[in-house]
Motif scaffolding. Structure first.
Motif: not given
Length: 272
Positions: A2, A5, A21, A25, A27, A31-32, A34-37, A88
């Motif tokens: 994570s 990135r 990104h 999109d 975001r 949401e970020l 959630d994408d990178f727990p 999206r």
């Protein structure tokens, strides 16, 4: 992983990736996360760093004269594919919340003063330009004028615009009734997708330049409500009409329009 990135996204070198990104999109922080727990900042830090949600302003589209116990809003529910990222969906924060309310459910609102007021002189012509949901304050004007015991002697004109008459012609029935009753003297409608050639309200304003110049000579009040680009184009069309029919230079016409604004005879409520 994570960190590898996220760090480039937050650096000058990752500007293009951030634009694609995050910005394109749409975001958000939730949401970020959630994408990178593995990224789990303290809740207090999130509250400190995230900006407060700004209020959404909607113009009241009713009048106490005709609706003493209710306030009407004219809202477009924003739910559409994101530009450049059609897979999206872009959703409005407030409009979708309003859509989900049921009868009797509470909503937290406040009222602030409006710059839109009817001219004190009933003989002064009124020119209103409000495509789409920009019609809101002018619906309020017309609902107030329709309750008057004596019809207003000054001409009342509305320029309204939408895509197609069968798709998004807001308050079509009401406007027709206002024309019949005399609360509305004339209605000019631009349909931007009904024919091959797109027609917008600014085109109608330009076409009516001589008539509008005559109204301005009779102390007309000009109101514009809607998108920023539309407002700019309408003011430009009005300014060119002043130059052409008032036989002025471009600089003099620009000064004339600025004086209308200073005197409160040209009022705009615009959003981007």
């Amino acid at each position: 992983a994570s960190s590898a990135r996220l760090r480039p996204l937050a650096s000058p070198a990752g500007k293009e990736e951030y634009a694609a990104h995050i910005s394109r999109d749409g975001r958000g922080v939730a949401e970020l996360l959630d994408d990178f727990p593995s990224c789990s900042p303290p809740w207090s830090s999130l509250l400190e760093l995230c900006p407060k949600l700004t209020p959404r302003y909607y113009t009241i589209s009713s009048s106490p004269a005709s609706d003493p116990h209710r306030a009407h809003l004219t809202v477009k529910v924003l739910r559409e594919p994101r530009r450049g990222a059609e897979a999206r969906t872009k959703e409005g924060v407030c409009s979708t919340q309003l859509e989900g309310l049921t009868a009797g459910a509470p909503a937290y609102v406040f009222v602030r003063p409006s710059f839109f007021t009817l001219p004190a002189d009933p003989a002064a012509p009124i020119v209103m330009v409000g495509p789409g949901t920009g019609i809101a304050p002018f619906r309020a004007f017309l609902r107030e004028l329709s309750t008057a015991a004596v019809p207003r002697p000054g001409h009342v004109r509305l320029y309204f615009g939408c895509r197609r008459p069968e798709e998004d012609y807001l308050y079509e029935g009401e406007l027709a009734e206002h024309l019949r009753s005399g609360a509305l003297s004339s209605l000019r409608v631009a349909f931007s997708r009904a024919k091959a050639q797109k027609v917008y309200v600014q085109h109608l304003v330009a076409a009516d330049g001589a008539e509008l110049w005559g109204m301005l000579q009779r102390d007309a009040h000009f109101y514009i409500c809607g998108g920023t680009a539309m407002g700019r184009d309408v003011v430009g069309a009005l300014q060119r009409a002043v130059a052409a029919h008032g036989q002025m230079s471009d600089a003099a016409a620009e000064g004339y329009v600025k004086e209308l604004q200073a005197k409160g005879r040209l009022t705009q409520e615009l959003w981007s």
